[in-house]
Motif scaffolding. Structure first.
Motif, short mmCIF file in Angstrom:
data_model
loop_
_atom_site.label_atom_id
_atom_site.label_comp_id
_atom_site.label_asym_id
_atom_site.label_seq_id
_atom_site.Cartn_x
_atom_site.Cartn_y
_atom_site.Cartn_z
N ALA A 63 0.81 -1.22 0.00
CA ALA A 63 0.00 0.00 0.00
C ALA A 63 0.85 1.27 0.00
O ALA A 63 0.34 2.35 -0.29
CB ALA A 63 -0.93 0.00 1.22
N LEU A 64 2.14 1.15 0.31
CA LEU A 64 3.00 2.33 0.35
C LEU A 64 3.39 2.78 -1.05
O LEU A 64 3.46 1.97 -1.98
CB LEU A 64 4.27 2.03 1.15
CG LEU A 64 4.11 1.69 2.64
CD1 LEU A 64 5.47 1.43 3.26
CD2 LEU A 64 3.38 2.79 3.37
N SER A 65 3.66 4.06 -1.20
CA SER A 65 4.13 4.56 -2.49
C SER A 65 5.52 3.98 -2.75
O SER A 65 6.23 3.56 -1.84
CB SER A 65 4.20 6.09 -2.48
OG SER A 65 5.23 6.53 -1.60
N VAL A 93 -6.93 7.36 4.73
CA VAL A 93 -5.62 7.55 5.36
C VAL A 93 -4.51 7.58 4.33
O VAL A 93 -3.53 8.33 4.46
CB VAL A 93 -5.36 6.43 6.39
CG1 VAL A 93 -3.96 6.55 6.98
CG2 VAL A 93 -6.39 6.48 7.50
N ASN A 94 -4.63 6.75 3.30
CA ASN A 94 -3.54 6.55 2.36
C ASN A 94 -4.01 6.77 0.91
O ASN A 94 -4.13 5.82 0.13
CB ASN A 94 -2.99 5.12 2.52
CG ASN A 94 -1.70 4.91 1.74
OD1 ASN A 94 -0.99 5.86 1.42
ND2 ASN A 94 -1.40 3.66 1.45
N PRO A 95 -4.28 8.02 0.53
CA PRO A 95 -4.71 8.29 -0.85
C PRO A 95 -3.57 8.01 -1.83
O PRO A 95 -2.39 8.12 -1.48
CB PRO A 95 -5.06 9.78 -0.81
CG PRO A 95 -4.23 10.33 0.30
CD PRO A 95 -4.16 9.25 1.33
N LYS A 96 -3.92 7.66 -3.03
CA LYS A 96 -2.93 7.36 -4.05
C LYS A 96 -2.60 8.61 -4.86
O LYS A 96 -3.48 9.43 -5.16
CB LYS A 96 -3.45 6.27 -4.99
CG LYS A 96 -3.79 4.97 -4.29
CD LYS A 96 -2.59 4.38 -3.57
CE LYS A 96 -2.94 3.07 -2.87
NZ LYS A 96 -1.81 2.55 -2.07
N GLY A 97 -1.34 8.75 -5.23
CA GLY A 97 -0.94 9.86 -6.07
C GLY A 97 -1.46 9.71 -7.48
O GLY A 97 -1.57 8.59 -8.01
N HIS A 125 -1.00 15.40 -9.22
CA HIS A 125 0.00 15.79 -8.23
C HIS A 125 1.35 16.12 -8.87
O HIS A 125 2.28 16.54 -8.18
CB HIS A 125 0.20 14.66 -7.21
CG HIS A 125 -1.00 14.42 -6.34
ND1 HIS A 125 -1.89 13.38 -6.56
CD2 HIS A 125 -1.49 15.09 -5.26
CE1 HIS A 125 -2.84 13.40 -5.64
NE2 HIS A 125 -2.62 14.43 -4.85
N GLY A 126 1.44 15.93 -10.19
CA GLY A 126 2.66 16.27 -10.91
C GLY A 126 3.88 15.52 -10.39
O GLY A 126 3.81 14.30 -10.14
N TYR A 134 5.01 10.71 -3.92
CA TYR A 134 5.24 11.06 -2.51
C TYR A 134 3.93 11.22 -1.74
O TYR A 134 3.94 11.50 -0.55
CB TYR A 134 6.06 12.34 -2.41
CG TYR A 134 7.44 12.19 -2.99
CD1 TYR A 134 8.50 11.74 -2.22
CD2 TYR A 134 7.68 12.46 -4.34
CE1 TYR A 134 9.76 11.57 -2.76
CE2 TYR A 134 8.95 12.30 -4.89
CZ TYR A 134 9.97 11.85 -4.10
OH TYR A 134 11.23 11.68 -4.64
N VAL A 135 2.81 11.05 -2.44
CA VAL A 135 1.50 11.14 -1.80
C VAL A 135 1.23 9.86 -1.02
O VAL A 135 1.61 8.77 -1.43
CB VAL A 135 0.40 11.37 -2.87
CG1 VAL A 135 -0.98 11.33 -2.24
CG2 VAL A 135 0.63 12.69 -3.59
#
Length: 242
Positions: free
Chosen positions: A46-48, A98-102, A106-107, A112-113
């Motif tokens: 789930a992490l970027s 809690v954890n939106p996706k970039g 977001h350019g 990093y989102v």
């Protein structure tokens, strides 16, 4: 007999110094990454990409490995706690709130989102002792502001190293991993970043719909209990016992 004893002690000391020197020259435990427990894998996914890379190969991983190594020999086995925390952390990280996706909107900041689960994933890929160090970071970050929390970490690390060095100094037989741990660098920057990541995670976890109601209930119970860090002059003993 006295001369023989001196020779034996000299040989033991030389062997210890040589072993440590060779180990330091050829092996840095901080570079090793292990398989994360199954309960933590959804968190990692789930992490970027940028946060996962830092957690697996960057400074956060180095800090997790070194803290785990430093405190490992004094920690009890807590497999149920480690497993339960992994399940809960993964549940939180999978929440879009809690954890939106970039996105492309977001350019250059797209990767990093999202939630900062860096210290947890770094710990999960560094062993159970490192997970315990992350939980301690959350504990400290809950009750102390960032500057005081970092100062506490600096003192904990310095005192732990001092105690391990004192334990190994007169011993003919010594624990190599403990002795090597005293040589690993953990400066204020490492520890401040470790605290900052745990602090960021706590803020995100507190906003999670999956746990907010339960967290409020638990906090209301804890607030009625008289549980404190013992008021001893020795910070190291007080925090470690808690």
């Amino acid at each position: 007999m006295d001369a023989i004893g001196k020779v034996t002690a000299s040989i033991a000391s030389a062997t210890q110094e040589t072993t440590i020197a060779l180990a330091n020259a050829n092996f840095d435990m901080s570079l090793i990454r292990i398989e994360a427990p199954a309960e933590y894998k959804p968190l990692g996914m789930a992490l970027s990409k940028s946060k996962r890379n830092v957690a697996e190969d960057g400074p956060a991983h180095v800090t997790a490995r070194r803290l785990g190594s430093l405190f490992q020999s004094m920690l009890p086995e807590t497999p149920n706690l480690i497993k339960a925390y992994g399940i809960r952390a993964s549940e939180i990280a999978q929440s879009p709130v809690v954890n939106p996706k970039g996105t492309d909107a977001h350019g250059p900041f797209k990767d990093y989102v999202g939630v900062d689960g860096t210290s947890i994933w770094a710990a999960a890929t560094s062993g159970s002792a490192a997970i315990a160090a992350h939980l301690l970071a959350c504990f400290i970050a809950t009750y102390w502001p960032a500057d005081e929390a970092t100062a506490i970490w600096v003192e904990l690390v310095a005192e732990r190293k001092r105690r391990l060095q004192a334990k190994a100094a007169p011993a003919e037989y010594f624990d190599l991993s403990d002795t090597l741990s005293t040589k690993l660098e953990l400066d204020q920057t490492h520890l401040a970043n470790w605290d900052a990541s745990a602090r960021s995670w706590l803020r995100a976890a507190g906003d999670s719909p999956a746990v907010s109601a339960r967290q409020k209930t638990v906090r209301s119970i804890l607030d009625r209990l008289n549980i404190t860090v013992r008021g001893q002059q020795d910070l190291y003993t007080s925090v470690i016992e808690a």
